[in-house]
Design a protein around this motif. Structure first.
Motif, PDB file in Angstrom:
ATOM      1  N   LEU A   1      39.701  41.727  49.948  1.00  0.00           N
ATOM      2  CA  LEU A   1      40.364  41.655  48.641  1.00  0.00           C
ATOM      3  C   LEU A   1      41.382  40.523  48.657  1.00  0.00           C
ATOM      4  O   LEU A   1      42.044  40.283  49.670  1.00  0.00           O
ATOM      5  N   SER A   2      41.507  39.851  47.544  1.00  0.00           N
ATOM      6  CA  SER A   2      42.474  38.756  47.430  1.00  0.00           C
ATOM      7  C   SER A   2      43.888  39.330  47.347  1.00  0.00           C
ATOM      8  O   SER A   2      44.074  40.532  47.137  1.00  0.00           O
ATOM      9  N   SER A   3      44.886  38.470  47.466  1.00  0.00           N
ATOM     10  CA  SER A   3      46.275  38.930  47.357  1.00  0.00           C
ATOM     11  C   SER A   3      46.552  39.483  45.955  1.00  0.00           C
ATOM     12  O   SER A   3      47.304  40.447  45.804  1.00  0.00           O
ATOM     13  N   ASP A   4      45.918  38.893  44.939  1.00  0.00           N
ATOM     14  CA  ASP A   4      46.071  39.416  43.571  1.00  0.00           C
ATOM     15  C   ASP A   4      45.485  40.822  43.460  1.00  0.00           C
ATOM     16  O   ASP A   4      46.071  41.700  42.831  1.00  0.00           O
ATOM     17  N   GLU A   5      44.320  41.026  44.062  1.00  0.00           N
ATOM     18  CA  GLU A   5      43.683  42.340  44.018  1.00  0.00           C
ATOM     19  C   GLU A   5      44.490  43.371  44.798  1.00  0.00           C
ATOM     20  O   GLU A   5      44.619  44.523  44.364  1.00  0.00           O
ATOM     21  N   LEU A   6      45.063  42.971  45.917  1.00  0.00           N
ATOM     22  CA  LEU A   6      45.920  43.893  46.672  1.00  0.00           C
ATOM     23  C   LEU A   6      47.179  44.240  45.879  1.00  0.00           C
ATOM     24  O   LEU A   6      47.663  45.370  45.935  1.00  0.00           O
ATOM     25  N   SER A   7      47.672  43.290  45.121  1.00  0.00           N
ATOM     26  CA  SER A   7      48.829  43.542  44.258  1.00  0.00           C
ATOM     27  C   SER A   7      48.472  44.533  43.148  1.00  0.00           C
ATOM     28  O   SER A   7      49.264  45.422  42.810  1.00  0.00           O
ATOM     29  N   ILE A   8      47.276  44.392  42.600  1.00  0.00           N
ATOM     30  CA  ILE A   8      46.797  45.333  41.574  1.00  0.00           C
ATOM     31  C   ILE A   8      46.666  46.729  42.168  1.00  0.00           C
ATOM     32  O   ILE A   8      47.065  47.727  41.550  1.00  0.00           O
ATOM     33  N   LEU A   9      46.137  46.813  43.392  1.00  0.00           N
ATOM     34  CA  LEU A   9      46.043  48.098  44.081  1.00  0.00           C
ATOM     35  C   LEU A   9      47.428  48.710  44.254  1.00  0.00           C
ATOM     36  O   LEU A   9      47.625  49.912  44.029  1.00  0.00           O
ATOM     37  N   ASP A  10      48.409  47.900  44.638  1.00  0.00           N
ATOM     38  CA  ASP A  10      49.793  48.385  44.765  1.00  0.00           C
ATOM     39  C   ASP A  10      50.322  48.907  43.435  1.00  0.00           C
ATOM     40  O   ASP A  10      51.028  49.924  43.395  1.00  0.00           O
TER      41      ASP A  10
END
Length: 163
Positions: free
Chosen positions: A136-145
């Motif tokens: 997952l990209s950093s943006d996707e990990l941020s969305i998960l957060d």
């Protein structure tokens, strides 16, 4: 008054009260429409217990750790059972959001699973509803957060995912 009628009335009103840049009128229209939609949502939430087919869970969710295989039993398909989902290793009781996570809900694919990848990708595909976040990209990990924070604020944490 329906939403399109309300929007039309609001935009007509805005045209009459625009300032030199048009910001005041548009801001007021957005506030009025948002307020109306909020009140409609609250009224719907309060009265949903009277909707045929809606059932408040009769079996309380147990505070404990859950195996991933056990979560599948709480996917919203059994009448009266709580609806659970997991995010980032925590198990949440999302029963009060059954309209979203229950069998007919738009996010039902997350129920009964730890769907980290799907949450991060904002995907509703069952094949993405897995705990693995590799790739997952950093943006996707941020969305998960963001999803995790939403769940923590809105739903009770029952325990952790084990296995």
């Amino acid at each position: 008054m329906s939403a399109p009628e309300l929007w039309k009335a609001a935009t007509e009103w805005v045209d009459g009260v625009r300032d030199d840049k048009g910001k005041l009128g548009m801001t007021l229209a957005v506030v009025l429409v948002s307020g109306w939609l909020f009140l409609r949502a609250i009224a719907s939430y309060v009265s949903r217990a009277s909707v045929p087919g809606f059932q408040v869970p009769t079996e309380p969710a147990e505070e404990r750790d859950y195996r991933r295989s056990e979560l599948a039993d709480f996917g919203g398909g059994v009448s009266g059972r709580p609806v659970l989902l997991a995010c980032k290793g925590k198990v949440f009781d999302v029963s009060m959001g059954k309209d979203f996570y229950g069998v007919q809900g738009p996010y039902n694919c997350f129920a009964g699973r730890e769907a980290n990848r799907a949450l991060g990708m904002m995907s509703l595909k069952l094949e993405d509803c897995v705990p693995d976040t590799q790739g997952l990209s950093s943006d996707e990990l941020s969305i998960l957060d963001d999803w995790y924070e939403k769940f923590c604020k809105k739903y009770p944490v029952l325990g952790n995912v084990i296995d």
